[in-house]
Design an enzyme around this catalytic site. Structure first.
Site, PDB file in Angstrom:
ATOM      1  N   GLY A  42       0.866  -1.180   0.000  1.00  0.00           N
ATOM      2  CA  GLY A  42       0.000   0.000   0.000  1.00  0.00           C
ATOM      3  C   GLY A  42       0.902   1.230   0.000  1.00  0.00           C
ATOM      4  O   GLY A  42       1.857   1.303   0.788  1.00  0.00           O
ATOM      5  N   ARG A  75      10.325  -1.157  -4.380  1.00  0.00           N
ATOM      6  CA  ARG A  75       9.168  -1.203  -5.286  1.00  0.00           C
ATOM      7  C   ARG A  75       9.146   0.109  -6.086  1.00  0.00           C
ATOM      8  O   ARG A  75       9.368   1.172  -5.508  1.00  0.00           O
ATOM      9  CB  ARG A  75       7.841  -1.375  -4.514  1.00  0.00           C
ATOM     10  CG  ARG A  75       7.706  -2.761  -3.874  1.00  0.00           C
ATOM     11  CD  ARG A  75       6.292  -3.037  -3.403  1.00  0.00           C
ATOM     12  NE  ARG A  75       5.426  -3.446  -4.489  1.00  0.00           N
ATOM     13  CZ  ARG A  75       4.091  -3.576  -4.368  1.00  0.00           C
ATOM     14  NH1 ARG A  75       3.517  -3.305  -3.210  1.00  0.00           N
ATOM     15  NH2 ARG A  75       3.367  -3.962  -5.395  1.00  0.00           N
ATOM     16  N   ASP A 209      -1.358   4.825  -6.304  1.00  0.00           N
ATOM     17  CA  ASP A 209       0.066   4.646  -5.998  1.00  0.00           C
ATOM     18  C   ASP A 209       0.914   5.812  -6.494  1.00  0.00           C
ATOM     19  O   ASP A 209       1.979   6.094  -5.952  1.00  0.00           O
ATOM     20  CB  ASP A 209       0.570   3.337  -6.593  1.00  0.00           C
ATOM     21  CG  ASP A 209       0.081   2.180  -5.743  1.00  0.00           C
ATOM     22  OD1 ASP A 209      -1.069   1.758  -5.921  1.00  0.00           O
ATOM     23  OD2 ASP A 209       0.843   1.745  -4.850  1.00  0.00           O
ATOM     24  N   ASN A 219      -2.690   2.772 -10.164  1.00  0.00           N
ATOM     25  CA  ASN A 219      -3.200   2.045  -9.001  1.00  0.00           C
ATOM     26  C   ASN A 219      -3.181   0.555  -9.359  1.00  0.00           C
ATOM     27  O   ASN A 219      -2.802   0.157 -10.466  1.00  0.00           O
ATOM     28  CB  ASN A 219      -4.613   2.524  -8.633  1.00  0.00           C
ATOM     29  CG  ASN A 219      -5.065   2.014  -7.281  1.00  0.00           C
ATOM     30  OD1 ASN A 219      -4.342   2.143  -6.282  1.00  0.00           O
ATOM     31  ND2 ASN A 219      -6.223   1.398  -7.207  1.00  0.00           N
TER      32      ASN A 219
HETATM   33  O1  MRU Z   1       0.575  -3.920  -4.695  1.00  0.00           O
HETATM   34  P1  MRU Z   1      -0.065  -3.194  -3.548  1.00  0.00           P
HETATM   35  O2  MRU Z   1      -0.950  -4.035  -2.718  1.00  0.00           O
HETATM   36  O3  MRU Z   1       0.951  -2.410  -2.744  1.00  0.00           O
HETATM   37  O4  MRU Z   1      -0.989  -2.120  -4.263  1.00  0.00           O
HETATM   38  C1  MRU Z   1      -1.704  -1.230  -3.470  1.00  0.00           C
HETATM   39  C2  MRU Z   1      -2.653  -0.409  -4.220  1.00  0.00           C
HETATM   40  O5  MRU Z   1      -2.731  -0.434  -5.423  1.00  0.00           O
HETATM   41  C3  MRU Z   1      -3.471   0.537  -3.409  1.00  0.00           C
HETATM   42  O6  MRU Z   1      -4.711   0.767  -3.999  1.00  0.00           O
HETATM   43  C4  MRU Z   1      -2.700   1.864  -3.328  1.00  0.00           C
HETATM   44  O7  MRU Z   1      -1.418   1.659  -2.847  1.00  0.00           O
HETATM   45  C5  MRU Z   1      -3.402   2.821  -2.475  1.00  0.00           C
HETATM   46  S1  MRU Z   1      -3.228   2.399  -0.785  1.00  0.00           S
HETATM   47  C6  MRU Z   1      -3.917   3.626   0.120  1.00  0.00           C
END
Ligand code: MRU
Length: 297
Positions: A42, A75, A209, A219
């Site tokens: 996240g 990441r 993101d 996202n």
């Molecule tokens: O791969 P992830 O689980 O880190 O991806 C997260 C997302 O896409 C969320 O929607 C984004 O980080 C927003 S979190 C408030």
């Protein structure tokens, strides 16, 4: 952050919802691995974790430039990660990391209150991935909006996309909504179109993101598809994210780096592609909600 270790202790999101297990990281490199392997995930949450990781390196007397490099490389898509590391540069202390954490949760509460204004009584919402407390170090962005709308009595129900392949929706968002007492139902990602066609969705709300300068938004993979579906059905899609997710240095979505993860997360039997994010063009986003307010084109 436990200074007498010193160590950074994370709730291991890979084990949820079945087990609540902590993961202790004793070096910045271990924090970076926890981010890469998605023990913590996240966008705002990985920024917060990276801030604690840098403070950990400082406490240990490690090479800070190297710690920053390793954390930044964990990441690529969420801009909150490099943003948090820049915030820590002048003051890489646990106090600064804790302040950054507190500020991020405060931003979530403020943006959620703004976003709740977009809900009408009886709203049936659909969300994707997990943009809740787990993803933000506290209250949540898109799930924060759902919580605020629920508290105001204007949210009736949430459809939760399971979110292939790592099931952040079916495992994490469903768990958070259950804990908050918000009625929700998990659907497979492919069911969203049919649910919209049946008139069961009033709005779509997601986190982000990275938001480029023109409003294009990266996202979780599948968000772009939802935006196309929502436009077809005349349903608004709202992005709820803190200003730490806005990247004015990236002009459009085309320049956002998209993480491609191990195909084995999908299948180890056949060739596979595993892009973890997609970009929703700004034109398909009805509003971007930050802690500062509701922004339309
Ligand atoms: O791969 P992830 O689980 O880190 O991806 C997260 C997302 O896409 C969320 O929607 C984004 O980080 C927003 S979190 C408030």
């Amino acid at each position: 952050m436990e200074e007498d270790g010193p160590r950074v202790v994370l709730l291991d999101q890979r084990r949820l919802p079945d087990e609540e297990v902590e993961l202790a990281c004793e070096t910045a490199a271990q924090v970076a691995t926890a981010i890469k392997d998605m023990a913590i995930r996240g966008a705002p949450a990985i920024g917060v974790a990276a801030a604690y990781g840098l403070a950990l390196a400082a406490l240990r007397g490690d090479d800070l430039a190297e710690a920053e490099r390793v954390l930044a490389a964990s990441r690529p898509t969420a801009v909150n990660l490099p943003w948090a590391l820049v915030q820590m540069r002048d003051d890489p202390t646990p106090e600064r990391a804790r302040a950054l954490h507190r500020e991020e949760v405060d931003r979530c509460r403020r943006m959620s209150a703004h976003a709740a204004e977009l809900f009408r009584p009886g709203t049936r919402a659909l969300t994707h991935c997990n943009a809740g407390g787990l993803a933000t170090g506290g209250y949540g962005s898109a799930v924060g909006a759902l919580r605020a709308a629920w508290e105001r009595g204007v949210l009736a129900h949430v459809l939760v996309d399971e979110t292939r392949p790592l099931l952040q929706g079916a495992r994490l968002t469903a768990w958070e909504l259950e804990a908050a007492g918000i009625p929700s139902t998990v659907i497979v990602d492919g069911a969203a179109a049919a649910m919209m066609a049946c008139g069961e969705v009033d709005l779509v709300v997601t986190g982000a993101d990275r938001i480029a300068a023109n409003g294009d938004t990266a996202n979780k993979i599948g968000t772009y598809g939802l935006a196309v579906l929502a436009a077809h059905h005349g349903i608004p899609l709202y992005v709820v994210a803190p200003t730490s997710t806005i990247d004015r240095a990236t002009p459009t979505g085309a320049e956002i780096p998209i993480e491609e993860r191990d195909p084995a997360e999908i299948t180890s039997r056949f060739p596979a592609r595993n892009p973890a994010f997609d970009v929703t063009p700004a034109a398909l986003i009805a509003a971007i909600v930050t802690e500062d307010g509701v922004w339309t084109a």
